[in-house]
Design an enzyme around this catalytic site. Structure first.
Site, PDB file in Angstrom:
ATOM      1  N   ASP A  16       2.330  11.250  13.971  1.00 25.58           N
ATOM      2  CA  ASP A  16       1.742   9.901  14.040  1.00 25.58           C
ATOM      3  C   ASP A  16       0.723   9.783  15.177  1.00 25.58           C
ATOM      4  O   ASP A  16       0.472   8.671  15.667  1.00 25.58           O
ATOM      5  CB  ASP A  16       2.834   8.817  14.194  1.00 25.58           C
ATOM      6  CG  ASP A  16       3.817   8.831  13.029  1.00 25.58           C
ATOM      7  OD1 ASP A  16       3.389   9.081  11.892  1.00 25.58           O
ATOM      8  OD2 ASP A  16       5.018   8.604  13.265  1.00 25.58           O
ATOM      9  N   ILE A  45       7.561  17.115   7.115  1.00 28.22           N
ATOM     10  CA  ILE A  45       6.524  17.341   8.134  1.00 28.22           C
ATOM     11  C   ILE A  45       5.600  18.453   7.655  1.00 28.22           C
ATOM     12  O   ILE A  45       6.061  19.502   7.209  1.00 28.22           O
ATOM     13  CB  ILE A  45       7.184  17.750   9.487  1.00 28.22           C
ATOM     14  CG1 ILE A  45       8.121  16.649   9.993  1.00 28.22           C
ATOM     15  CG2 ILE A  45       6.148  18.123  10.528  1.00 28.22           C
ATOM     16  CD1 ILE A  45       7.455  15.424  10.554  1.00 28.22           C
ATOM     17  N   LEU A  46       4.302  18.206   7.736  1.00 31.95           N
ATOM     18  CA  LEU A  46       3.337  19.254   7.381  1.00 31.95           C
ATOM     19  C   LEU A  46       3.124  20.163   8.588  1.00 31.95           C
ATOM     20  O   LEU A  46       2.931  19.686   9.705  1.00 31.95           O
ATOM     21  CB  LEU A  46       1.994  18.635   6.988  1.00 31.95           C
ATOM     22  CG  LEU A  46       1.918  17.902   5.652  1.00 31.95           C
ATOM     23  CD1 LEU A  46       0.514  17.347   5.458  1.00 31.95           C
ATOM     24  CD2 LEU A  46       2.311  18.798   4.494  1.00 31.95           C
ATOM     25  N   GLN A  68       2.104  -7.051   2.812  1.00 30.61           N
ATOM     26  CA  GLN A  68       0.998  -7.678   3.549  1.00 30.61           C
ATOM     27  C   GLN A  68       0.088  -6.660   4.243  1.00 30.61           C
ATOM     28  O   GLN A  68      -1.038  -6.995   4.582  1.00 30.61           O
ATOM     29  CB  GLN A  68       1.539  -8.646   4.605  1.00 30.61           C
ATOM     30  CG  GLN A  68       2.215  -9.862   4.003  1.00 30.61           C
ATOM     31  CD  GLN A  68       2.607 -10.893   5.065  1.00 30.61           C
ATOM     32  OE1 GLN A  68       2.200 -10.825   6.214  1.00 30.61           O
ATOM     33  NE2 GLN A  68       3.407 -11.866   4.652  1.00 30.61           N
ATOM     34  N   GLU A 103       0.659  -2.427   4.261  1.00 32.88           N
ATOM     35  CA  GLU A 103       0.489  -1.053   3.771  1.00 32.88           C
ATOM     36  C   GLU A 103      -0.318  -0.981   2.484  1.00 32.88           C
ATOM     37  O   GLU A 103      -1.246  -0.176   2.357  1.00 32.88           O
ATOM     38  CB  GLU A 103       1.860  -0.406   3.536  1.00 32.88           C
ATOM     39  CG  GLU A 103       2.667  -0.230   4.798  1.00 32.88           C
ATOM     40  CD  GLU A 103       3.974   0.503   4.551  1.00 32.88           C
ATOM     41  OE1 GLU A 103       3.992   1.497   3.822  1.00 32.88           O
ATOM     42  OE2 GLU A 103       5.005   0.059   5.095  1.00 32.88           O
ATOM     43  N   GLY A 133       7.462   5.392  -3.970  1.00 33.26           N
ATOM     44  CA  GLY A 133       6.074   5.494  -4.411  1.00 33.26           C
ATOM     45  C   GLY A 133       5.336   4.173  -4.540  1.00 33.26           C
ATOM     46  O   GLY A 133       4.359   4.089  -5.281  1.00 33.26           O
ATOM     47  N   HIS A 137       1.732   4.591   8.064  1.00 31.30           N
ATOM     48  CA  HIS A 137       2.951   4.465   8.873  1.00 31.30           C
ATOM     49  C   HIS A 137       3.305   2.984   9.008  1.00 31.30           C
ATOM     50  O   HIS A 137       2.419   2.160   9.279  1.00 31.30           O
ATOM     51  CB  HIS A 137       2.743   5.094  10.258  1.00 31.30           C
ATOM     52  CG  HIS A 137       3.984   5.043  11.086  1.00 31.30           C
ATOM     53  ND1 HIS A 137       5.044   5.910  10.891  1.00 31.30           N
ATOM     54  CD2 HIS A 137       4.357   4.198  12.081  1.00 31.30           C
ATOM     55  CE1 HIS A 137       6.016   5.603  11.745  1.00 31.30           C
ATOM     56  NE2 HIS A 137       5.620   4.560  12.470  1.00 31.30           N
TER      57      HIS A 137
END
Ligand code: GAR
Length: 220
Positions: free
Chosen positions: A157, A99-100, A185, A187, A18, A116
């Site tokens: 993706d 996976i949705l 740096q 995300e 998280g 990602h």
């Protein structure tokens, strides 16, 4: 003058540590998520440390366990049921490793943002998640990698890219070092920015491209 005024309700989906959720919470506390508020956190497993982060921030959090559902359709139905009464305007996949399915993607078309840990279209798609991405990046011999915030569609993706940031690969890097550098740096910076841009109504989607409104040249 922006046409979007009503504050957006943001749901953040998590599966692990998280740290991206934490970056969103910290950005929100600094006033950097404009016109949006994290109102709900959904965890796909009960051991996710992200749950503690949500609790500490006073955000409602529920576990909708992937393991509890044999079929992916049943899991999608449980997710839709969890969102139904919450007037969610934006779903953020912040290290969500399930996976949705199509029913969720269809209902929230262009309203799901994923982070990602590579420069899409490199090192992405089925099987590329978490540290596996950095293992593949290191094996490639590339000197640069990064992260991508993008919309989610039916292709893993494969949805329209919103923001990307490049990060150098240093000699002697291993998966852990590289993962942390990409998170710190890239995300934790571009995910809150992408979320804020969405909530401000500043992202126009044009096919598989996005246009950031109100941005001059390459700077916001
Ligand atoms: C992050 O690096 C995120 O980009 C990645 O999992 C990690 C979760 O960390 N997501 C994917 O690989 C999705 N394909 P976190 O739980 O500390 O935010």
């Amino acid at each position: 003058m922006l046409s979007e005024k009503l504050e957006k309700n943001i749901a953040v989906f998590v599966s692990g540590g998280g740290t991206n959720l934490q970056a969103l919470i910290d950005a929100q506390e600094r006033g950097e998520i404009k016109n949006g508020r994290i109102t709900y956190v959904l965890a796909s497993n009960e051991k996710a440390y992200a749950i503690e982060r949500a609790k500490k921030a006073g955000i409602e959090c529920e576990v909708v366990s992937r393991k509890a559902y044999a079929a992916s359709e049943a899991y999608d139905a449980a997710i839709l049921a969890a969102l139904e009464h919450r007037s969610i305007d934006l779903i953020v996949l912040a290290g969500f490793l399930s996976i949705l399915g199509p029913s969720v993607i269809e209902k929230y078309r262009n309203k799901i943002i994923n982070i990602h840990p590579s420069l899409i279209p490199l090192f992405c798609g089925d099987g590329f998640y978490g540290k596996k991405v950095h293992t593949a990046v290191l094996a490639s011999g590339m000197k640069v990698t990064g992260a991508t915030a993008h919309f989610v569609n039916e292709i893993t993706d494969g949805g329209a890219i919103i923001l990307q940031k490049a990060v150098p690969i240093e000699q002697g890097d291993n998966e852990d070092i590289l993962q942390y550098r990409v998170m710190r740096q890239a995300e934790w910076e571009i995910l809150p920015r992408a979320v804020s841009l969405f909530c401000e109504g500043r992202i126009r989607i044009d096919g598989n491209h996005t246009v950031i409104l109100g941005r001059s040249e390459n700077k916001e």
